[in-house]
Structures are given as C-alpha cells and as structure tokens.
Design an enzyme around this catalytic site. Sequence first.
Site, PDB file in Angstrom:
ATOM      1  N   GLY A 140       4.309  15.007  18.020  1.00  0.00           N
ATOM      2  CA  GLY A 140       5.137  14.464  16.958  1.00  0.00           C
ATOM      3  C   GLY A 140       6.362  13.706  17.428  1.00  0.00           C
ATOM      4  O   GLY A 140       6.640  12.592  16.971  1.00  0.00           O
ATOM      5  N   ARG A 144      -0.497   8.646  10.181  1.00  0.00           N
ATOM      6  CA  ARG A 144      -1.739   9.417  10.096  1.00  0.00           C
ATOM      7  C   ARG A 144      -2.662   8.901   8.997  1.00  0.00           C
ATOM      8  O   ARG A 144      -3.887   8.939   9.135  1.00  0.00           O
ATOM      9  CB  ARG A 144      -1.419  10.898   9.865  1.00  0.00           C
ATOM     10  N   GLY A 168      -0.260  19.915  18.217  1.00  0.00           N
ATOM     11  CA  GLY A 168      -0.736  21.139  18.862  1.00  0.00           C
ATOM     12  C   GLY A 168      -2.111  20.986  19.459  1.00  0.00           C
ATOM     13  O   GLY A 168      -2.390  21.490  20.552  1.00  0.00           O
ATOM     14  N   LYS A 185      11.747  23.304  26.221  1.00  0.00           N
ATOM     15  CA  LYS A 185      11.550  24.477  27.070  1.00  0.00           C
ATOM     16  C   LYS A 185      10.286  24.393  27.920  1.00  0.00           C
ATOM     17  O   LYS A 185       9.250  23.943  27.453  1.00  0.00           O
ATOM     18  CB  LYS A 185      11.480  25.740  26.199  1.00  0.00           C
TER      19      LYS A 185
END
Length: 392
Positions: A345, A36, A368, A197
């Site tokens: 990530g 980053r 996100g 999930k």
Amino acid sequence: MTFLRMEDLDLVNKRVLIRQDLNVPLSAGKVANETRIVAALPTIELAKASAKQVIIMSHLGRPKEGVPIDEQEEFSMLPIAEHLCNLLKTPVSLITNYLDNSQLQNEQGVLLLENVRTNIGEKSNDAILAREYASLCDVFVMDAFGTAHRAQASTHGVAEYAPLACAGPLLSRELDALEKSLSNPERPMLAIVGGAKVSSKLEVLKRLATKVDQLIVGGGIANTFLLAAGHGIGNSLCEPDLVSTAKQLMQATEIPLPTDVIVAKECSAEAVAKVKSVTDVAADDLILDIGPETAANLSNIIAATKTVIWNGPVGVFEFEQFANGTEQIALAVARNQGFSIAGGGETIAAIDKFKVTNAITYISTGGGAFLEYVQGANLPAVELLKKKGKGI
C-alpha cells in the site's frame, strides 16, 4: 503455474462470478483512489463481452459480520458501483439480497454484490456460505490477488464448490510477474524493503537475502541495520533485539547502508529537517529519511540492476521535508531498464505521488498477499486453483 485461466475458457451464456479486490479508500462517499478498480476493468470487460451474466463481489473495509449494511452504511459498496458504472460506461446494479439466488435470475448487465464481509461465515470460510456463493454462477473467477492469502468463503470456499473455478487475468498477471522476479530473474537482482520495523518484514528479508545480489533497506528498518553496523541512531525508531538478526542478514547478502540521513527533533509536518552524516547523529535526533548522498548512491545501484523488487518507502514521505529519499528511489526504479515489480500500500502511494506508475514494469495490487508470496508462503486461494486445475 498449473491452473485454469479465464481467458482460455468459453464464457458464452455462462453466469460468471468474479471475486475482485475493490477495497479502495473513500472520501466523502466517493472513491479517493481508483487504482484497484481500474486494474479490475480488463477482467470485467472480458467477461462482459460474452457471458450471460457478470457478477462481481468484493469486501470494503472491516464491517461487522451479520449486521445489516444499512446500519453500517460507511461500508456499503454503493460508491464502488457508481464508480464502476462511470468507468465501464454501462449500468452497474448493486445487489443486497443476493444470497437468495432467485433475486439474481432476471437481473441484467453488470451486478455488484454488497460487501461480502457483512455475511456471517465469510471470514471463517463457512462451507454453507461458500456453497451459496457458488450457486450464483457457472464459472467462478478468482481475480483478487490482494485477498489470495486469506482462506475465506468468497476467495477460497466458493472455488471449492463452483462448477468451474479459474484465475482471472489480473491474478494470473500478478503470479506470472512474481514468478518471473523470484524464480528465474535476470541478474543482478535487487530488492528494496522499507518500512517501520524489521519484525514486520523479517521473513521477507530472510528469504530475499538468499535470492538477491543486493538488498536495500529503508525507513525504520534501516535504523536497526545502522545500529548493527555500530552507528548511533539517536532517538530513532529501532528494534535493538533484532540487531543480531540484522548482522546475520548483512553476512548473507550485500546491504548498502546510508552514509547520510535526514534528521529532525520530531516527526511532524512542521519539523525542521537537517542533513547529517550517519557518524554525526545526535542523541535526540530522529532519522526520518536517507540523505542526498545516499539517495544518489542507491540510484546508481538501482540503475545497474536487471531485476528490482520494491516494497516500502525509505523515509516518512508523507511529509515533504522527508520525501526526497523515497522520490529518488521511485525515479531510479522508473528509469531502470530491466524488470521491476512493486507492491504494498505505501509503495503504491509513493508511486502515485511521484507519478512513475507507467514506468514500473508491474505494480502489484496486493499488500499482504504480495509480502507472503515474496517470503515463500503458500496463498490458500491460489493453491486451491492449482488443485482444481489438476482435477484434484
């Protein structure tokens, strides 16, 4: 997209405040992964070339608001300042008492503000704090795509009150790449969505199912789809209550499921891995990766695709015996001759581990924010930049 871009502005003699996402992992007080930080360098260099003063702000981890940084030193930006200094080959000063504007007036070079999340009102997008940030600059540059989905004082509020607000080159590239992959992609288009999930990526899966020609699912997500297809999955991670949703998604688009898998009796570095057909999974087996036949089939599918969106591994790649599936997917995406964009990530960690960074067309720095954009959500910081760009 309609917003001001930093590269189109005259920054001569301007005080430029740049919001970057420098939230990187640390180890023993040193930067453990500089991805980053390296991605932010072109923006900082561009500002440094002409601006009167370059001020960078970011968060690091999750410190307590209102608690002095010397009482939670593990969240200090000092290691980031030292790393930036080495990469930029120029002094980078860490500024602690920056909310007193007079403290910055005589500072020279590149300035890095101490962790913004220690400031009371940062997370709640407090207007008073946002105005204080805005008072530090003539131009505010939002360049932190990874935080663009949060309406906070350093990402959103400051843009409201700054004399001029624009998107930095990194944010612009992120949005341009996502727009290209989602709005007008070359066909055929493929998405790879892995993770633990279905519920955590349900909206992403639903939206992509209406856009892509094929959707590859991996990790624990794939287990729910295997169960929906009538296969036994043993003791594997699964969400039985979402089986009906998985069936609906399989009707909406083509979802190629594993034909063989890697199983073990436990998920650990010492676990003994076995290759099994999906029809032979035992009641006490854990599915922890795709098998070699499936990896080869999916690699062929990826090779024939013109646009690839990748988010999430297809196995527990942290353990070597369950890493082959994700490695083969990474190599296939790297060999793909079309447009590829990857984000998240774990995805970036896999790309780094299997050394395919330079072969992916675009690697998103957002986790996100990447997922929210893909699922069609508005990103507050971006929406505000659009309004400012239109003069609203």
